[in-house]
Design an enzyme around this catalytic site. Sequence first.
Site, short mmCIF file in Angstrom:
data_model
loop_
_atom_site.label_atom_id
_atom_site.label_comp_id
_atom_site.label_asym_id
_atom_site.label_seq_id
_atom_site.Cartn_x
_atom_site.Cartn_y
_atom_site.Cartn_z
N ARG A 56 0.73 -1.37 0.11
CA ARG A 56 0.41 0.02 -0.25
C ARG A 56 0.87 1.37 -0.54
O ARG A 56 0.31 2.44 -0.61
CB ARG A 56 -1.43 -0.66 0.99
N ASN A 89 -8.08 8.00 5.09
CA ASN A 89 -7.12 7.75 4.15
C ASN A 89 -5.36 8.10 4.21
O ASN A 89 -5.43 8.36 5.25
CB ASN A 89 -6.78 8.66 3.06
N HIS A 106 -7.09 7.48 10.42
CA HIS A 106 -6.18 5.96 10.72
C HIS A 106 -4.80 5.67 10.63
O HIS A 106 -4.28 5.09 9.90
CB HIS A 106 -7.02 5.29 9.69
N CYS A 114 7.79 2.62 16.66
CA CYS A 114 8.22 1.08 16.70
C CYS A 114 7.40 0.78 17.90
O CYS A 114 7.48 1.54 19.58
CB CYS A 114 9.80 1.84 17.75
N CYS A 117 10.29 1.12 21.71
CA CYS A 117 10.68 2.23 22.33
C CYS A 117 9.40 3.64 22.46
O CYS A 117 9.45 4.39 22.52
CB CYS A 117 11.70 2.91 21.99
N CYS A 133 15.25 -0.28 14.90
CA CYS A 133 14.51 1.41 14.89
C CYS A 133 14.86 2.32 15.02
O CYS A 133 16.49 1.69 15.28
CB CYS A 133 13.61 1.27 16.32
N GLY A 172 -16.40 10.56 -0.38
CA GLY A 172 -15.53 9.58 -1.01
C GLY A 172 -15.43 8.67 0.04
O GLY A 172 -14.49 7.85 0.36
N THR A 173 -16.65 8.55 0.97
CA THR A 173 -16.57 7.32 2.15
C THR A 173 -18.04 6.85 2.28
O THR A 173 -19.17 6.77 2.05
CB THR A 173 -16.37 7.81 3.19
N1 APR Z 1 -15.98 9.41 -6.17
C1 APR Z 1 -15.97 9.31 -5.04
N2 APR Z 1 -16.64 8.52 -4.08
C2 APR Z 1 -16.35 7.09 -4.51
C3 APR Z 1 -15.08 6.78 -5.78
C4 APR Z 1 -14.84 8.15 -6.40
N3 APR Z 1 -14.39 8.24 -7.82
N4 APR Z 1 -15.36 6.13 -5.79
C5 APR Z 1 -15.22 4.87 -4.71
N5 APR Z 1 -16.42 6.30 -3.87
C6 APR Z 1 -17.20 5.75 -2.93
C7 APR Z 1 -18.05 4.44 -2.79
O1 APR Z 1 -19.16 4.67 -3.37
C8 APR Z 1 -17.69 4.05 -1.29
O2 APR Z 1 -19.09 4.67 -0.84
O3 APR Z 1 -15.45 5.49 -1.88
C9 APR Z 1 -16.75 5.06 -0.36
C10 APR Z 1 -15.84 3.60 -0.53
O4 APR Z 1 -16.24 3.21 0.55
P1 APR Z 1 -14.77 2.63 1.04
O5 APR Z 1 -14.00 1.68 0.03
O6 APR Z 1 -15.67 1.49 2.80
O7 APR Z 1 -14.03 3.10 1.70
P2 APR Z 1 -13.18 4.29 3.40
O8 APR Z 1 -15.34 4.37 3.20
O9 APR Z 1 -12.80 4.85 3.21
O10 APR Z 1 -13.54 2.89 4.52
C11 APR Z 1 -13.45 3.14 5.55
O11 APR Z 1 -13.23 1.72 6.57
O12 APR Z 1 -11.25 -0.72 5.47
C12 APR Z 1 -11.45 0.66 6.47
O13 APR Z 1 -9.44 1.72 7.45
C13 APR Z 1 -9.87 1.48 6.67
O14 APR Z 1 -10.69 4.33 6.55
C14 APR Z 1 -10.79 2.74 5.81
C15 APR Z 1 -12.71 2.66 6.45
#
Ligand code: APR
Length: 227
Positions: A56, A89, A106, A114, A117, A133, A172-173
């Site tokens: 990653r 992210n 996150h 480490c 320490c 470390c 985007g989540t």
């Molecule tokens: N533009 C906007 N949104 C997008 C795009 C894009 N190009 N591509 C995907 N998405 C949206 C999807 O519709 C989805 O709702 O982004 C979201 C991604 O969701 P996840 O894959 O669940 O990711 P995230 O919400 O960041 O996950 C949260 O879960 O796995 C853990 O620690 C990890 O930080 C992460 C947390």
Amino acid sequence: MAGIVVLTGAGISAESGIRTFRASDGLWEDHRVEDVATPEGFAADRARVQSFYDERRRAARAAQPNAAHHALAELEARHPGEVLIVTQNIDGLHERAGSARVVHIHGEVDRAWCTTCDERMPCPGDLAAEPPCPRCGARSLRPDVVWFGEPVYALDEIYDAVSLCRWFWVVGTSGAVTPAASLVAVAREAGARTALLNLDAHDDTSMFDDVVLGPATTVVPPWVARF
Ligand code: APR
């Protein structure tokens, strides 16, 4: 006080080539969360987890910030009030786009921790090679990221900012993970105007005053241009 707080997730980096987690081609399709994103998984197979994050880290370093990252950085530079990004992210693309006020709830894949320490530092290289470390010499570095079951970072600072902001945007989540997913309720409770900018709608969008669906590079720049 941050006038605008933006919570971002994997979707904002998808168009930079960083895989999301829960899409049909997401990371959790070919990796078990328990194996690679829990302390138990690390204890069970250290090399597997180190390699997962080394991969990653390589992907993050090879990626470029996109128009959505840049639009938020430009907003921070020109907006009279404070703009704070709270990102789930670990890829560092907000900073590479020029954002200065970024909180990593996150952690960051480019940092190491480490466990002997407790020193945290820029990642000295692939952790699968178990580098020592730089401070104590122990070979006990792990990625400085938050695994499931571990407390997230900077939560008090985040709650303070969210409970005082005027605008709270979620970009985007999927809202699948708490406490990040609960922040919109905190913002709303505090009277902020809330918006969801995402490719797909969430099952429950009742917490959002505005819902704008589409790819981040398409919907974020025009949205941000209004502020
Ligand atoms: N533009 C906007 N949104 C997008 C795009 C894009 N190009 N591509 C995907 N998405 C949206 C999807 O519709 C989805 O709702 O982004 C979201 C991604 O969701 P996840 O894959 O669940 O990711 P995230 O919400 O960041 O996950 C949260 O879960 O796995 C853990 O620690 C990890 O930080 C992460 C947390």
